[in-house]
Design an enzyme around this catalytic site. Structure first.
Site, PDB file in Angstrom:
ATOM      1  CB  VAL A 130      36.599  42.075  41.601  1.00 30.59           C
ATOM      2  CG1 VAL A 130      36.472  43.506  41.110  1.00 30.59           C
ATOM      3  CG2 VAL A 130      35.266  41.330  41.462  1.00 30.59           C
ATOM      4  N   PRO A 131      39.860  42.036  39.925  1.00 27.74           N
ATOM      5  CG  PRO A 131      40.662  42.124  37.731  1.00 27.74           C
ATOM      6  CD  PRO A 131      39.429  41.818  38.539  1.00 27.74           C
ATOM      7  CB  CYS A 132      41.258  45.833  43.325  1.00 29.70           C
ATOM      8  SG  CYS A 132      41.470  44.627  44.628  1.00 29.70           S
ATOM      9  CG  HIS A 133      45.840  42.091  41.347  1.00 35.11           C
ATOM     10  ND1 HIS A 133      44.663  41.361  41.436  1.00 35.11           N
ATOM     11  CD2 HIS A 133      46.479  41.633  40.246  1.00 35.11           C
ATOM     12  CE1 HIS A 133      44.607  40.499  40.428  1.00 35.11           C
ATOM     13  NE2 HIS A 133      45.700  40.656  39.690  1.00 35.11           N
ATOM     14  NE  ARG A 134      44.457  41.392  36.281  1.00 33.32           N
ATOM     15  CZ  ARG A 134      43.558  40.522  35.839  1.00 33.32           C
ATOM     16  NH1 ARG A 134      42.457  40.952  35.251  1.00 33.32           N
ATOM     17  NH2 ARG A 134      43.763  39.229  35.985  1.00 33.32           N
TER      18      ARG A 134
END
Length: 170
Positions: A130-134
């Site tokens: 779940v790409p919270c780094h984006r």
């Protein structure tokens, strides 16, 4: 299958991975801001002996090698309705692209929710998948990341995110 956990070695450090039944429940970096509650991760196992965690190891390896842009794994994060709605939006951010907390809040119908969105992003239990780094600051800055800003920068550079490339020019 009961709740279980393992330590998964990766190119960005050892990750604590948690599965519940046939779905992933958590992926945590060393020193994670919001680690799982003590005693909530189930039995310790060897990730290689578990079909789901073995697939996770394979897919994460491919992602970190630049050979995968999406994950095909069942996920079951635990959170309240607001958090779950934010995490669903995170999954819709395309590989190599970024968004801001404010933009996510606007999609929820109220730009004033940006801080609450930030709280939900910070509590995302399935880092990378779940790409919270984006999610970046309104000015494009690399703001908080449960795995540390160096890992966030690495992941965004891996994906060729424009915001990181622009910051390198200055």
């Amino acid at each position: 299958m009961p709740r279980r956990h393992a330590t998964l070695p990766t190119a960005i450090g050892d990750l604590l991975v948690v599965a519940d039944g046939d779905a992933l429940a958590g992926i945590y970096f060393p020193g994670h801001w919001h680690p799982p509650v003590a005693g909530s991760t189930g039995s310790a196992i060897d990730w290689r002996s578990d079909a789901l965690l073995g697939r996770l190891g394979e897919e994460l390896g491919e992602f970190l090698d630049g050979r995968r842009t999406e994950f095909d794994l069942p996920m079951a994060p635990t959170g309240d309705e607001f958090q779950l709605s934010v995490w669903r939006m995170l999954r819709g951010i395309p590989y190599g692209e970024t968004t801001t907390y404010g933009e996510l809040a606007e999609r929820l119908g109220d730009r004033n929710l940006a801080r609450r969105v930030g709280g939900a992003v910070g509590r995302n239990p399935l880092s990378i998948l779940v790409p919270c780094h984006r999610v970046v600051g309104a000015d494009g800055s690399l703001t908080g990341y449960a795995g540390g800003l160096d890992r966030k920068r690495f992941l965004l550079e891996l994906e060729g995110a424009e915001v990181v490339a622009q910051r390198r020019l200055f």
